[in-house]
Design a protein around this motif. Structure first.
Motif, short mmCIF file in Angstrom:
data_model
loop_
_atom_site.label_atom_id
_atom_site.label_comp_id
_atom_site.label_asym_id
_atom_site.label_seq_id
_atom_site.Cartn_x
_atom_site.Cartn_y
_atom_site.Cartn_z
N ILE A 27 0.85 -1.17 0.00
CA ILE A 27 0.00 0.00 0.00
C ILE A 27 0.90 1.24 0.00
CG2 ILE A 27 -0.19 0.27 2.50
CD1 ILE A 27 -3.14 1.00 2.09
N THR A 28 0.38 2.33 -0.55
CA THR A 28 1.11 3.60 -0.47
C THR A 28 0.97 4.11 0.96
OG1 THR A 28 0.66 4.05 -2.80
CG2 THR A 28 1.42 5.89 -1.44
N PHE A 29 1.98 3.89 1.75
CA PHE A 29 1.86 4.09 3.19
C PHE A 29 1.60 5.55 3.56
CE2 PHE A 29 3.40 4.77 7.47
CZ PHE A 29 2.94 3.66 8.16
N SER A 30 2.33 6.48 2.94
CA SER A 30 2.30 7.87 3.37
C SER A 30 0.96 8.55 3.16
CB SER A 30 3.40 8.67 2.66
OG SER A 30 3.20 8.69 1.26
N THR A 31 0.14 8.04 2.26
CA THR A 31 -1.16 8.64 1.98
C THR A 31 -2.32 7.83 2.56
OG1 THR A 31 -1.29 7.55 -0.19
CG2 THR A 31 -0.31 9.75 -0.11
N SER A 32 -2.04 6.86 3.39
CA SER A 32 -3.06 6.00 3.96
C SER A 32 -3.24 6.28 5.45
CB SER A 32 -2.68 4.52 3.78
OG SER A 32 -2.57 4.19 2.40
N ALA A 33 -4.47 6.08 5.91
CA ALA A 33 -4.77 6.12 7.34
C ALA A 33 -4.66 4.71 7.92
CB ALA A 33 -6.17 6.68 7.58
N PHE A 34 -4.38 4.63 9.21
CA PHE A 34 -4.25 3.34 9.88
C PHE A 34 -4.83 3.43 11.28
CE2 PHE A 34 -0.82 3.52 6.78
CZ PHE A 34 -1.01 2.32 6.11
N GLY A 35 -5.05 2.27 11.87
CA GLY A 35 -5.56 2.24 13.23
C GLY A 35 -5.31 0.91 13.88
N TRP A 36 -5.67 0.85 15.15
CA TRP A 36 -5.56 -0.37 15.95
C TRP A 36 -6.93 -0.76 16.48
CZ3 TRP A 36 -1.25 -3.33 16.54
CH2 TRP A 36 -0.02 -2.77 16.19
N TYR A 37 -7.28 -2.03 16.30
CA TYR A 37 -8.43 -2.66 16.93
C TYR A 37 -7.94 -3.60 18.02
CZ TYR A 37 -12.27 -1.32 13.76
OH TYR A 37 -13.26 -0.64 13.07
N ARG A 38 -8.82 -3.91 18.94
CA ARG A 38 -8.53 -4.95 19.92
C ARG A 38 -9.77 -5.78 20.17
NH1 ARG A 38 -7.61 -1.54 25.57
NH2 ARG A 38 -9.80 -0.93 25.92
N GLN A 39 -9.56 -7.03 20.56
CA GLN A 39 -10.66 -7.93 20.86
C GLN A 39 -10.31 -8.79 22.05
OE1 GLN A 39 -11.91 -10.64 17.71
NE2 GLN A 39 -14.01 -10.48 18.45
N ALA A 40 -11.12 -8.69 23.09
CA ALA A 40 -10.98 -9.52 24.27
C ALA A 40 -11.94 -10.69 24.17
CB ALA A 40 -11.27 -8.70 25.53
N PRO A 41 -11.65 -11.79 24.86
CA PRO A 41 -12.54 -12.96 24.80
C PRO A 41 -13.97 -12.60 25.20
CG PRO A 41 -10.46 -13.54 25.83
CD PRO A 41 -10.45 -12.05 25.68
N GLY A 42 -14.93 -13.03 24.38
CA GLY A 42 -16.32 -12.79 24.65
C GLY A 42 -16.81 -11.40 24.34
N LYS A 43 -15.96 -10.54 23.77
CA LYS A 43 -16.35 -9.18 23.45
C LYS A 43 -16.16 -8.90 21.96
CE LYS A 43 -15.28 -7.19 27.99
NZ LYS A 43 -14.55 -6.12 28.70
#
Length: 115
Positions: A27-43
């Motif tokens: 991917i063209t890194f410099s023009t892209s947005a990014f983020g972090w997701y998280r998932q806990a057990p049962g959620k």
């Protein structure tokens, strides 16, 4: 297809710190947005933080003031600095991008916080 390789998770004590890394390719890194997701057990998987191409950031209220998302365009890497960890932060963390549909979840990295 965009590829994500997450790393940096592990076991930490409450009040401790960890830094997660996400190396991104195809991917063209410099023009892209990014983020972090998280998932806990049962959620449901929840969005923790996002960063725009220009560096503006957004955080879920549960981590605001404790976590910092950043990016290094020279290294094609997204970071999540996690300070003052709480037991509620225990989850698998995943990188993502809203800038293209041509991606799949990476393997994630597990964060476990002991109380």
């Amino acid at each position: 297809q965009v590829q994500f390789v997450e790393s940096g998770g592990g076991l930490a004590q409450a009040g401790g710190s960890l830094r997660l890394s996400c190396v991104v390719s195809e991917i063209t890194f410099s023009t892209s947005a990014f983020g972090w997701y998280r998932q806990a057990p049962g959620k449901q998987r929840e969005l923790v933080a996002r960063i725009s191409p220009g560096g503006s950031t957004n955080y879920d209220d549960s981590v605001k003031g404790r976590f910092t998302i950043s990016r290094d365009n020279a290294r094609n890497t997204v970071y999540l600095q996690m300070n003052n960890l709480k037991s509620e932060d225990t989850a698998a963390y995943y990188c993502y991008t809203p800038s293209t549909s041509a991606w799949r979840w990476g393997r994630g990295t597990q964060v476990t916080v002991s109380s």
